[in-house]
Design an enzyme around this catalytic site. Structure first.
Site, PDB file in Angstrom:
ATOM      1  N   GLY A  36       0.797  -1.223   0.000  1.00 48.21           N
ATOM      2  CA  GLY A  36       0.000   0.000   0.000  1.00 48.21           C
ATOM      3  C   GLY A  36       0.830   1.274   0.000  1.00 48.21           C
ATOM      4  N   ASP A  59       0.585  -8.990   1.678  1.00 44.97           N
ATOM      5  CA  ASP A  59      -0.545  -8.167   1.234  1.00 44.97           C
ATOM      6  C   ASP A  59      -1.477  -9.078   0.450  1.00 44.97           C
ATOM      7  OD1 ASP A  59      -2.190  -6.032  -0.170  1.00 44.97           O
ATOM      8  OD2 ASP A  59      -0.677  -4.708   0.696  1.00 44.97           O
ATOM      9  N   ASN A 119     -12.155  -1.691   7.670  1.00 41.88           N
ATOM     10  CA  ASN A 119     -10.876  -2.015   8.313  1.00 41.88           C
ATOM     11  C   ASN A 119     -11.022  -2.903   9.550  1.00 41.88           C
ATOM     12  OD1 ASN A 119      -9.777  -0.536   6.302  1.00 41.88           O
ATOM     13  ND2 ASN A 119      -9.050   1.161   7.566  1.00 41.88           N
ATOM     14  N   SER A 143      -3.479   0.599  11.041  1.00 41.97           N
ATOM     15  CA  SER A 143      -4.785   0.642  10.382  1.00 41.97           C
ATOM     16  C   SER A 143      -5.794   1.450  11.196  1.00 41.97           C
ATOM     17  CB  SER A 143      -5.334  -0.780  10.217  1.00 41.97           C
ATOM     18  OG  SER A 143      -4.340  -1.649   9.715  1.00 41.97           O
ATOM     19  N   ASP A 175       1.462  11.644  14.989  1.00 38.24           N
ATOM     20  CA  ASP A 175       0.984  12.834  15.700  1.00 38.24           C
ATOM     21  C   ASP A 175       2.147  13.542  16.390  1.00 38.24           C
ATOM     22  OD1 ASP A 175      -1.719  12.236  14.982  1.00 38.24           O
ATOM     23  OD2 ASP A 175      -1.698  10.686  16.517  1.00 38.24           O
ATOM     24  N   ARG A 178       4.362  15.200  13.660  1.00 42.02           N
ATOM     25  CA  ARG A 178       3.740  16.464  13.216  1.00 42.02           C
ATOM     26  C   ARG A 178       3.878  17.540  14.285  1.00 42.02           C
ATOM     27  NH1 ARG A 178      -1.371  13.203  10.964  1.00 42.02           N
ATOM     28  NH2 ARG A 178      -0.733  13.081   8.785  1.00 42.02           N
ATOM     29  N   HIS A 202      -5.887   8.664  18.485  1.00 41.79           N
ATOM     30  CA  HIS A 202      -5.433   9.052  17.148  1.00 41.79           C
ATOM     31  C   HIS A 202      -6.613   9.417  16.254  1.00 41.79           C
ATOM     32  CE1 HIS A 202      -3.160   9.345  13.491  1.00 41.79           C
ATOM     33  NE2 HIS A 202      -3.918   8.419  12.929  1.00 41.79           N
TER      34      HIS A 202
HETATM   35  P1  NAI Z   1      -3.580   1.876   0.845  1.00 41.02           P
HETATM   36  O1  NAI Z   1      -4.958   1.609   0.366  1.00 41.02           O
HETATM   37  O2  NAI Z   1      -2.644   2.602  -0.050  1.00 41.02           O
HETATM   38  O3  NAI Z   1      -2.887   0.510   1.259  1.00 41.02           O
HETATM   39  C1  NAI Z   1      -3.522  -0.450   2.039  1.00 41.02           C
HETATM   40  C2  NAI Z   1      -2.980  -1.818   1.665  1.00 41.02           C
HETATM   41  O4  NAI Z   1      -3.649  -2.784   2.487  1.00 41.02           O
HETATM   42  C3  NAI Z   1      -3.242  -2.206   0.201  1.00 41.02           C
HETATM   43  O5  NAI Z   1      -2.045  -2.609  -0.421  1.00 41.02           O
HETATM   44  C4  NAI Z   1      -4.239  -3.345   0.313  1.00 41.02           C
HETATM   45  O6  NAI Z   1      -4.092  -4.321  -0.710  1.00 41.02           O
HETATM   46  C5  NAI Z   1      -3.873  -3.907   1.682  1.00 41.02           C
HETATM   47  N1  NAI Z   1      -4.912  -4.769   2.246  1.00 41.02           N
HETATM   48  C6  NAI Z   1      -6.248  -4.664   2.163  1.00 41.02           C
HETATM   49  N2  NAI Z   1      -6.840  -5.698   2.784  1.00 41.02           N
HETATM   50  C7  NAI Z   1      -5.860  -6.467   3.285  1.00 41.02           C
HETATM   51  C8  NAI Z   1      -5.834  -7.677   4.035  1.00 41.02           C
HETATM   52  N3  NAI Z   1      -6.939  -8.308   4.395  1.00 41.02           N
HETATM   53  N4  NAI Z   1      -4.622  -8.168   4.375  1.00 41.02           N
HETATM   54  C9  NAI Z   1      -3.483  -7.532   4.033  1.00 41.02           C
HETATM   55  N5  NAI Z   1      -3.447  -6.399   3.320  1.00 41.02           N
HETATM   56  C10 NAI Z   1      -4.623  -5.867   2.955  1.00 41.02           C
HETATM   57  O7  NAI Z   1      -3.727   2.651   2.252  1.00 41.02           O
HETATM   58  P2  NAI Z   1      -2.580   3.421   3.075  1.00 41.02           P
HETATM   59  O8  NAI Z   1      -2.557   4.837   2.676  1.00 41.02           O
HETATM   60  O9  NAI Z   1      -1.336   2.634   3.030  1.00 41.02           O
HETATM   61  O10 NAI Z   1      -3.222   3.370   4.560  1.00 41.02           O
HETATM   62  C11 NAI Z   1      -3.333   2.150   5.256  1.00 41.02           C
HETATM   63  C12 NAI Z   1      -4.027   2.360   6.589  1.00 41.02           C
HETATM   64  O11 NAI Z   1      -3.242   3.167   7.469  1.00 41.02           O
HETATM   65  C13 NAI Z   1      -5.376   3.078   6.471  1.00 41.02           C
HETATM   66  O12 NAI Z   1      -6.314   2.455   7.325  1.00 41.02           O
HETATM   67  C14 NAI Z   1      -5.068   4.474   6.980  1.00 41.02           C
HETATM   68  O13 NAI Z   1      -6.200   5.122   7.501  1.00 41.02           O
HETATM   69  C15 NAI Z   1      -4.057   4.172   8.064  1.00 41.02           C
HETATM   70  N6  NAI Z   1      -3.236   5.308   8.476  1.00 41.02           N
HETATM   71  C16 NAI Z   1      -2.866   5.377   9.785  1.00 41.02           C
HETATM   72  C17 NAI Z   1      -2.114   6.416  10.264  1.00 41.02           C
HETATM   73  C18 NAI Z   1      -1.714   6.460  11.698  1.00 41.02           C
HETATM   74  O14 NAI Z   1      -1.174   7.475  12.131  1.00 41.02           O
HETATM   75  N7  NAI Z   1      -1.908   5.424  12.486  1.00 41.02           N
HETATM   76  C19 NAI Z   1      -1.676   7.508   9.382  1.00 41.02           C
HETATM   77  C20 NAI Z   1      -2.059   7.319   8.004  1.00 41.02           C
HETATM   78  C21 NAI Z   1      -2.830   6.267   7.590  1.00 41.02           C
END
Ligand code: NAI
Length: 338
Positions: A36, A59, A119, A143, A175, A178, A202
């Site tokens: 991702g 993934d 999620n 996540s 957080d 930032r 968060h």
């Molecule tokens: P993205 O959509 O670019 O990547 C997510 C990845 O998860 C994809 O490659 C997808 O194929 C994979 N995926 C989906 N279902 C799956 C499963 N059952 N098993 C394994 N992999 C699976 O999203 P991104 O931008 O990478 O964000 C991922 C998560 O992180 C989101 O929920 C987002 O809200 C969260 N996040 C958390 C932050 C934090 O501070 N804790 C900050 C930014 C994002």
């Protein structure tokens, strides 16, 4: 000659397995959601981390490509890719640390809670795999909504009989990253010199920077405190809007996730005084989970620190944060106990 190529591939695999076993001092780390927006730069940065000897990339899409690409980096960690649910168990077996950025990100106008329906199920399934294959691993949950996904993970582990509250951490490092950056900007300092504790959770008002406790010690006018608090709470939304539908923070998140994972690994190695903020099982407030400073060690969380002295603005923020957090935690617990 495809046969010769296959032979070579087999030899390479045997050699890398041998190297991975060969007394290298590092740890085994799995990234779930490795293809991702966060997963790819996170995988790259973990491949560069000298504390990692084996890196498993899992993934449900695109791991062969990401793994092939990253495996060409001439750093120590041995990289292996795993695609789809049938390979989840192999991805998890033997892992010391599991980092989970799997799941959908926000689009403009969405809150983190809007991601819950998709999620929550993903986190539940992945945690069932962790309970089965690496119940002693440290788990870093990225996540969203973290305020609910961490309680979901705890419930899954409890059901499986493997729950250890010292090993479950929700990643709130972004957080802090930032907060350090925005505060440094206002003070005209190098962000590397600034350390802002961020407690609570968060999402929105649950993100509570304790500006009265920053290092180096510094005082703010009430306007500065209000501006900084709001900017830190809305930092994620700032990125979501700038990306205009293409997702949320990925590069700064990967950086923050590695900063946090590195701290977990240094703790596991036995380094002293490794202290970071995280959303963890907690008795610091009346809520069962709360973000605060924690000390990381050989068993994961060795100590959860109390919040320390807060000013009136921060105490009012704490009340707001707790109110929202209580609902998010309950939502996670009731989903997982269904
Ligand atoms: P993205 O959509 O670019 O990547 C997510 C990845 O998860 C994809 O490659 C997808 O194929 C994979 N995926 C989906 N279902 C799956 C499963 N059952 N098993 C394994 N992999 C699976 O999203 P991104 O931008 O990478 O964000 C991922 C998560 O992180 C989101 O929920 C987002 O809200 C969260 N996040 C958390 C932050 C934090 O501070 N804790 C900050 C930014 C994002």
């Amino acid at each position: 000659n495809p046969h010769k190529l296959q032979m070579e591939a087999k030899t390479v695999l045997e050699r890398s397995n041998c190297r991975a076993k060969g007394g290298s001092p590092g740890f085994n780390v799995a990234i779930l959601g490795a293809s991702g927006g966060i997963g790819q730069p996170l995988s790259m940065l973990m491949k560069m981390n000298p504390l990692v000897s084996v890196l498993h990339l899992y993934d449900v899409a695109n791991t062969p490509g990401v793994t092939s690409d990253i495996s060409h980096m001439d750093t120590g960690a041995v990289v292996r890719g795993f695609l789809g649910p049938q390979q989840l168990e192999n991805a998890l077996t033997g892992m010391d640390l599991v980092i989970m950025p799997a799941g959908v990100p926000r689009k403009p106008g969405m809150t983190r809670d809007d991601l819950f329906n998709i999620n929550a199920g993903i986190v539940k399934t992945l945690c069932e795999g962790i309970a089965k294959c690496c119940p002693k691993a440290i788990v870093n949950i990225i996540s969203n909504p973290v305020n609910s996904t961490v309680p979901i993970a705890a419930e899954v582990f409890k059901k499986a009989g493997t729950y250890d509250p010292k090993r479950l951490l929700g990643v709130t490092m972004l957080d802090v990253v930032r907060a350090n950056t925005f505060v440094a900007e206002v003070l005209g300092l190098d962000p590397r010199e600034v350390d802002v504790p961020v407690v609570g959770g968060h999402a929105g008002v649950t993100i509570l920077p304790l500006l009265s406790q920053i290092k180096p010690p510094c005082s703010f006018t009430s306007e500065e405190a209000a501006y900084l608090t709001s900017r830190i709470q809305n930092g994620g939304t700032e990125v979501v809007e700038a990306k205009a539908g293409a997702g949320s923070a990925t590069l700064s998140m990967a950086y923050a996730a590695v900063k946090f994972a590195d701290a977990c690994l240094r703790g596991l190695r036995g380094d002293a005084d490794v202290i970071k903020c995280a959303f963890v099982p907690s008795v610091v407030t009346e809520l069962p989970f709360f973000a605060s400073k924690v000390r990381l060690g050989r068993n994961g969380i060795e100590e959860v620190y109390t919040l320390g002295p807060m000013n009136e603005f921060e105490r009012a923020g704490l009340e707001m944060a707790k109110k929202e957090l209580a609902g998010s935690i309950e939502k996670g617990v009731s989903f997982a106990s269904k």
